[in-house]
Enzyme design. Structure first.
Site, PDB file in Angstrom:
ATOM      1  CD  GLU A 246      -2.576  -1.176   2.707  1.00  0.00           C
ATOM      2  OE1 GLU A 246      -2.318  -0.319   3.584  1.00  0.00           O
ATOM      3  OE2 GLU A 246      -3.393  -2.081   2.864  1.00  0.00           O
ATOM      4  CE  LYS A 248       5.823   4.737   6.712  1.00  0.00           C
ATOM      5  NZ  LYS A 248       5.597   6.085   7.212  1.00  0.00           N
ATOM      6  NE  ARG A 253      -1.741   3.507  13.161  1.00  0.00           N
ATOM      7  CZ  ARG A 253      -0.914   2.467  13.226  1.00  0.00           C
ATOM      8  NH1 ARG A 253       0.391   2.661  13.204  1.00  0.00           N
ATOM      9  NH2 ARG A 253      -1.386   1.247  13.321  1.00  0.00           N
ATOM     10  NE  ARG A 292       2.583   5.553  15.640  1.00  0.00           N
ATOM     11  CZ  ARG A 292       3.151   5.087  16.726  1.00  0.00           C
ATOM     12  NH1 ARG A 292       2.535   5.166  17.871  1.00  0.00           N
ATOM     13  NH2 ARG A 292       4.350   4.547  16.680  1.00  0.00           N
ATOM     14  CD  GLU A 322      -0.414   8.405   8.036  1.00  0.00           C
ATOM     15  OE1 GLU A 322      -0.731   7.507   8.858  1.00  0.00           O
ATOM     16  OE2 GLU A 322       0.632   9.069   8.119  1.00  0.00           O
ATOM     17  CG  PHE A 362      -3.850   1.959   6.948  1.00  0.00           C
ATOM     18  CD1 PHE A 362      -3.660   1.228   8.091  1.00  0.00           C
ATOM     19  CD2 PHE A 362      -3.463   3.300   6.935  1.00  0.00           C
ATOM     20  CE1 PHE A 362      -3.117   1.797   9.223  1.00  0.00           C
ATOM     21  CE2 PHE A 362      -2.914   3.883   8.078  1.00  0.00           C
ATOM     22  CZ  PHE A 362      -2.746   3.125   9.220  1.00  0.00           C
ATOM     23  NE  ARG A 438       9.056  -1.096  18.472  1.00  0.00           N
ATOM     24  CZ  ARG A 438       9.154   0.189  18.186  1.00  0.00           C
ATOM     25  NH1 ARG A 438       9.322   0.589  16.954  1.00  0.00           N
ATOM     26  NH2 ARG A 438       9.098   1.087  19.145  1.00  0.00           N
ATOM     27  CE  LYS A 444       9.633   2.255  10.023  1.00  0.00           C
ATOM     28  NZ  LYS A 444       9.495   3.241  11.061  1.00  0.00           N
TER      29      LYS A 444
HETATM   30  P1  AMP Z   1       6.688   5.238  10.795  1.00  0.00           P
HETATM   31  O1  AMP Z   1       5.886   6.310  11.471  1.00  0.00           O
HETATM   32  O2  AMP Z   1       7.715   5.778   9.873  1.00  0.00           O
HETATM   33  O3  AMP Z   1       7.208   4.235  11.773  1.00  0.00           O
HETATM   34  O4  AMP Z   1       5.693   4.416   9.849  1.00  0.00           O
HETATM   35  C1  AMP Z   1       4.505   3.837  10.313  1.00  0.00           C
HETATM   36  C2  AMP Z   1       3.347   4.802  10.070  1.00  0.00           C
HETATM   37  O5  AMP Z   1       3.051   4.915   8.697  1.00  0.00           O
HETATM   38  C3  AMP Z   1       2.035   4.353  10.646  1.00  0.00           C
HETATM   39  O6  AMP Z   1       1.955   4.662  12.021  1.00  0.00           O
HETATM   40  C4  AMP Z   1       1.029   5.177   9.833  1.00  0.00           C
HETATM   41  O7  AMP Z   1       0.836   6.425  10.463  1.00  0.00           O
HETATM   42  C5  AMP Z   1       1.757   5.464   8.544  1.00  0.00           C
HETATM   43  N1  AMP Z   1       1.120   4.890   7.339  1.00  0.00           N
HETATM   44  C6  AMP Z   1       0.989   5.551   6.162  1.00  0.00           C
HETATM   45  N2  AMP Z   1       0.406   4.785   5.242  1.00  0.00           N
HETATM   46  C7  AMP Z   1       0.120   3.598   5.814  1.00  0.00           C
HETATM   47  C8  AMP Z   1      -0.486   2.388   5.357  1.00  0.00           C
HETATM   48  N3  AMP Z   1      -0.923   2.240   4.106  1.00  0.00           N
HETATM   49  N4  AMP Z   1      -0.602   1.371   6.252  1.00  0.00           N
HETATM   50  C9  AMP Z   1      -0.151   1.482   7.519  1.00  0.00           C
HETATM   51  N5  AMP Z   1       0.439   2.607   7.996  1.00  0.00           N
HETATM   52  C10 AMP Z   1       0.580   3.656   7.160  1.00  0.00           C
END
Ligand code: AMP
Length: 603
Positions: A246, A248, A253, A292, A322, A362, A438, A444
């Site tokens: 998907e 990102k 969030r 979040r 998101e 999502f 986690r 990601k």
């Molecule tokens: P990070 O904040 O860099 O650790 O990445 C995880 C975050 O990506 C999640 O907490 C979401 O806020 C965001 N996110 C964006 N797009 C998506 C998606 N398609 N599925 C899940 N999380 C997503």
């Protein structure tokens, strides 16, 4: 339990700088308390009278607390403030005054908790006076040590540095003599985000009590977290034949709760209260939107709340997406710096008009009365597609492709980047929703400045070096940052950052520093170096560095044999995470170890 007893424990907790001692002291406190008090104690040791996600604030500024102290001990407010200035701390000032006053009662933990909750519930006309006199009465009925701690609760300065994992270890230890039930406690906590509630169930009904804890609409679920991998080939190896990908989205969030069967969800801010012009009727209280970080943000996003009511086809639901500022005409995603302007508590109407949000859903965790977190990604996606239609304007559905090769990952990644997005999320098809966890169910893939598939590190601000020369103007010359060790619940240092911040960013760090400053190194911080001053580990910063190296001065992933920890080379600030991550959600030592290994794998 008398509050004085709890205050004795506050003293002991305050005096230690070791995490294991914190666990030990806390477990003794829990063992000594009545079952019915456990929940209240869990909130009170974190300086609260409700779980973190509930917007229950006492609403008393420092000057109101000073007035309450004055009233309790027949002094003037000026006398209190003078003593406060002299002693440097409002708690010590109150304690001094209380020493020459004989307490008129000896309140219990429940009495104090009830009194503070009453203060939080007071609102409207005349509430300032009522809050002051209620607090004054509580102070009059307490000994001087209790008073020292209680006055810090309304102003949010009761800082014992106790994190959730520490509380959970202590709960298990108190009840069973060891820490083995911590994962079971954590599971129940992940579903409800309410440690007081979970602790009380556990103390009243043992391990069985925890098994009955389920998702509840209105109580935020601790979000699933993503892992990272160095390249697409590794992902394919890990994920197997087929997996989902998907985009990102680089917004924030949101966890959306909807229950159409109630008039209002318990405790929280109704949309209409803060947006008087909006005519949503009673419906407006059927939606709640959490960040979040589990903060109730419903009032900031009236457009999303409205979208949920209009577009989501379900009686009750908990789902995630998101939120991102989005221009539907041009189908353009706006950068994070724009989107984040929506996370505010004032001028909501104006900003909502200027920067309308779309939410890209999502995941779905709960549907029409059922907890569906144990269903697989494939099954949940099907349900999500039923609830969120492709034609929606506000609550949209995230694009989702089932793919199987590294080449497909690269193609989709490049598409996402050229659409102005951050990268991809890869999802395991047979995985349940892992609340609070986690794991490699979500991976990601982000774009770093080099355009490579490397990633940034989320660091926690631990200390500040006051500036020299030009920097004195900002009050900050450098930052000491660390990462999180989720095995020990400690923060370990990884870098000093002295360059690469704009003047404005230095000023912002100074403001954060002023708010979070503490006198001693917090108990959960492991460090070999001393900044000019320490801060409570709360602020998460996204950092990009050229390389991860080993260094004898940093404690991150410390290796006794070589006498080194990990460090970041040429670190620079990418962005403030704007409170969308808690300190415990920063990059972990384990994740960093993998990043380090991958870096060498590449060379
Ligand atoms: P990070 O904040 O860099 O650790 O990445 C995880 C975050 O990506 C999640 O907490 C979401 O806020 C965001 N996110 C964006 N797009 C998506 C998606 N398609 N599925 C899940 N999380 C997503």
């Amino acid at each position: 339990m008398k509050f004085a007893k709890l205050a004795d424990y506050y003293e002991k907790l305050e005096a230690t700088s070791k995490r294991l001692e914190l666990v030990d002291i806390l477990s003794k406190l829990f063992a000594e308390a009545e079952n019915a008090e456990i929940g209240k104690i869990c909130y009170l040791i974190q300086g609260r009278v409700a779980p973190f996600y509930m917007p229950v604030e006492l609403g008393m500024a420092e000057s109101m607390v000073a007035q309450a102290i004055a009233k309790a001990y027949d002094k003037t407010k000026d006398e209190v403030i003078k003593s406060y200035r002299h002693l440097g701390n409002i708690g010590l000032a109150a304690q001094e005054l209380a020493k020459s006053h004989k307490a008129s009662a000896n309140l219990s933990v429940s009495d104090v908790f009830g009194g503070l909750r009453k203060i939080a519930d007071l609102g409207g006309e005349g509430s300032v006076e009522k809050k002051i006199s209620t607090l004054a009465q509580i102070l009059k009925d307490l000994d001087s040590v209790s008073v020292k701690h209680v006055v810090n609760i309304p102003i949010g300065t009761l800082r014992l540095g106790i994190g959730d994992p520490t509380v959970m270890d202590a709960l298990s230890l108190a009840k069973t003599g060891d820490k083995k039930l911590r994962p079971v406690i954590e599971d129940a906590y992940n579903k409800t985000s309410d440690l007081g509630y979970v602790a009380e169930e556990f103390f009243k009904h043992g391990e069985k009590g925890l098994e009955t804890v389920k998702l509840i609409v209105g109580k935020p679920v601790r979000p699933a977290l993503a892992e990272r991998m160095p390249n697409a080939d590794e992902v394919v190896k890990r994920m197997g034949d087929k997996f989902a990908a998907e985009p990102k989205f680089d917004g924030f969030r949101v966890q959306i709760h909807l229950d159409r069967s109630v008039k209002a969800m318990p405790l929280g801010t109704a949309v209409s209260e803060l947006r008087p012009g909006l005519k949503l009727g009673a419906d407006s209280q059927q939606v709640k939107i959490f960040s979040r970080n589990l903060e109730d943000m419903t009032h900031s996003f009236p457009d999303l709340a409205e979208g949920v009511l209009k577009e989501v086809k379900a009686k009750s639901v908990i789902m995630e997406g998101e939120a991102i500022a989005y221009n539907p005409q041009t189908e353009e995603f706006l950068p994070f710096q724009e989107t984040t302007k929506r996370r505010r508590k004032y001028k909501i109407e104006e900003t909502a008009k200027a920067l309308p949000l779309a939410c890209f859903a999502f995941d779905i965790l709960y549907l029409d009365g059922k907890d569906i977190t144990s269903k697989t990604e494939v099954e949940r996606r099907k349900l999500l597609e039923r609830v969120v239609s492709k034609n929606n304007q506000v609550i949209r559905i995230a694009e989702h492709r089932v793919i199987s090769t590294a080449k497909q990952i690269h193609e989709f990644f490049n598409e996402a980047i050229s659409d102005g997005l951050e990268g991809l999320m890869i999802k395991k098809l047979d995985s349940p929703y892992k609340a609070g966890g986690r794991g490699f169910h979500w991976i990601k893939f982000k774009r770093a400045s080099s355009g490579d598939l490397t990633d940034t590190v989320d660091c926690v601000l631990l200390g500040i070096y006051t500036g020299r020369g030009k920097r004195t103007e900002f009050g900050v010359g450098g930052l000491l940052v660390g990462i999180y060790n989720d095995k020990t619940d400690e923060f370990e240092t990884i870098s000093r950052i002295g360059t690469g911040l704009t003047d404005e960013e230095f000023r912002k760090v100074n403001e954060i520093g002023k708010q979070l400053r503490v006198e001693h190194k917090p108990a959960r911080v492991k460090s070999k170096i001393e900044p000019s001053y320490w801060v409570e580990p709360e602020e998460v910063l996204e950092i990009y560095a050229d390389e991860i190296t080993k260094s004898p001065i940093h404690t991150a992933g410390w290796d006794e044999k070589t006498g080194t920890g990990y460090a970041l080379r040429f670190p620079r600030l990418v962005k403030f995470r704007e409170k969308d991550k808690r300190a415990e959600d920063a990059t972990t030592v384990e994740e960093l170890k993998r990043l380090f290994a991958n870096q060498y794998g590449k060379k």
